[in-house]
Design a protein around this motif. Structure first.
Motif, PDB file in Angstrom:
ATOM      1  N   UNK A 181     -93.271  78.957 -17.448  1.00  0.00           N
ATOM      2  CA  UNK A 181     -93.206  77.784 -18.170  1.00  0.00           C
ATOM      3  C   UNK A 181     -92.055  78.043 -19.178  1.00  0.00           C
ATOM      4  N   UNK A 226     -84.352  68.919 -11.600  1.00  0.00           N
ATOM      5  CA  UNK A 226     -83.545  68.123 -12.710  1.00  0.00           C
ATOM      6  C   UNK A 226     -83.362  68.885 -13.920  1.00  0.00           C
ATOM      7  N   UNK A 281     -82.866  68.813 -17.817  1.00  0.00           N
ATOM      8  CA  UNK A 281     -83.410  67.944 -19.151  1.00  0.00           C
ATOM      9  C   UNK A 281     -82.789  68.732 -20.413  1.00  0.00           C
ATOM     10  N   UNK A 322     -82.138  68.950 -24.325  1.00  0.00           N
ATOM     11  CA  UNK A 322     -82.976  68.490 -25.321  1.00  0.00           C
ATOM     12  C   UNK A 322     -82.350  67.229 -25.968  1.00  0.00           C
ATOM     13  N   UNK A 338     -82.232  64.137 -24.113  1.00  0.00           N
ATOM     14  CA  UNK A 338     -81.662  63.471 -23.245  1.00  0.00           C
ATOM     15  C   UNK A 338     -82.816  63.331 -21.949  1.00  0.00           C
ATOM     16  N   UNK A 339     -82.255  62.252 -21.001  1.00  0.00           N
ATOM     17  CA  UNK A 339     -83.232  62.192 -19.822  1.00  0.00           C
ATOM     18  C   UNK A 339     -82.719  63.137 -18.869  1.00  0.00           C
ATOM     19  N   UNK A 340     -83.782  63.329 -17.931  1.00  0.00           N
ATOM     20  CA  UNK A 340     -83.441  64.399 -16.724  1.00  0.00           C
ATOM     21  C   UNK A 340     -82.336  63.813 -16.083  1.00  0.00           C
ATOM     22  N   UNK A 376     -86.720  70.818 -14.654  1.00  0.00           N
ATOM     23  CA  UNK A 376     -87.927  70.157 -14.038  1.00  0.00           C
ATOM     24  C   UNK A 376     -87.898  69.928 -12.443  1.00  0.00           C
ATOM     25  N   UNK A 397     -91.505  59.741  -7.805  1.00  0.00           N
ATOM     26  CA  UNK A 397     -91.359  60.983  -7.615  1.00  0.00           C
ATOM     27  C   UNK A 397     -92.272  61.441  -8.851  1.00  0.00           C
ATOM     28  N   UNK A 442     -93.544  64.903 -11.353  1.00  0.00           N
ATOM     29  CA  UNK A 442     -92.767  65.898 -11.900  1.00  0.00           C
ATOM     30  C   UNK A 442     -93.704  66.848 -12.410  1.00  0.00           C
ATOM     31  N   UNK A 443     -93.443  68.460 -12.348  1.00  0.00           N
ATOM     32  CA  UNK A 443     -94.136  69.209 -12.955  1.00  0.00           C
ATOM     33  C   UNK A 443     -93.893  69.408 -14.088  1.00  0.00           C
ATOM     34  N   UNK A 444     -94.556  70.309 -14.920  1.00  0.00           N
ATOM     35  CA  UNK A 444     -94.450  70.484 -16.310  1.00  0.00           C
ATOM     36  C   UNK A 444     -93.156  71.277 -16.746  1.00  0.00           C
TER      37      UNK A 444
END
Lengths: 110, 115
Positions: free
Chosen positions: B9, B35, B37, B39, B41-43, B91, B104, B106-108
């Motif tokens: 993580x 992806x 990402x 800080x 911003x979008x992925x 991600x 889609x 997404x994971x954490x």
């Protein structure tokens, strides 16, 4: 709205009020749009989607509006709750991939 | 139904070191995405797999990033050597079919800090 660097646009809304989050997209050929919610420390979570042949779609407490003429997308959240506090991203499917906007931070105040 | 799993993580490394991230998609999902990402911003899509084949890696910095999806299930993303600007959340997402219009999940994410 647009964001520059680390400065996400922020929408502050009182608990119980309705929220409206706006998004401008870039590709007029995009045919599918999605709203995602991202809470701190988590991955984006699907909220609702809409195809380009629709103007409006409703879900549970959420409504997405699509205006293709001005390439604008909005997400309306009814009766905003503390659990709605998060960053919201619009995403468009175009050029063969999902492209995310910059995001809007929603802060729900009591 | 179990979601997309990612590990670790969190990861902190120094520049020029190597790092690897792991992703296990939702069972039965043919398509897997990585992806980045940054800080605020979008992925941004790095790479997309359909089963164990690469569909799109046009935005993957191939001089330092690599990814594989052996056996069409789990995937690893590697950075070697890392740079300061690689600090981001990585991600992983998966979808049932190849068609991009499929939802889609997404994971954490893995938060990488490069010092």
């Amino acid at each position: 709205g647009e964001s520059v660097g680390l400065h996400l646009p922020t929408l502050s809304v009182q608990e119980g009020d309705n929220s409206i989050i706006n998004c401008a997209y870039s590709n007029s050929a995009s045919d599918y749009f999605i709203w995602y919610k991202q809470e701190s420390g988590k991955g984006p979570q699907f909220i609702i989607d809409i195809r380009s042949n629709m103007d409006k779609r409703q879900g549970q407490r959420v409504t997405v509006l699509l205006n293709k003429t001005v390439k604008h997308l909005s997400l309306q959240i009814a009766a905003t709750q503390p659990g709605d506090s998060a960053v919201y991203f619009c995403a468009e499917y175009g050029w063969g991939k999902l492209q995310f906007g910059a995001g809007t931070q929603v802060v729900v105040t009591p | 139904e179990a979601g997309v799993a990612q590990s670790p993580r969190y990861k902190i490394i120094e520049k020029r070191q190597s790092v690897a991230f792991w992703c296990n998609p939702i069972s039965g999902h043919a398509t897997l995405y990585w992806y980045q990402q940054i800080l605020g911003q979008g992925p941004k899509l790095l790479i997309q797999f359909q089963n164990n084949g690469v569909v799109d890696d046009s935005q993957l910095p191939k001089d330092r990033f690599s990814a594989e999806r052996l056996k069409g299930v789990d995937s690893t993303l590697k950075i070697q050597p890392a740079k300061l600007e690689d600090s981001a959340v990585y991600l992983c997402a998966s979808s049932l079919e190849l068609a991009g219009v499929d939802t889609q999940y997404f994971g954490p994410g893995t938060r990488l800090t490069v010092l």
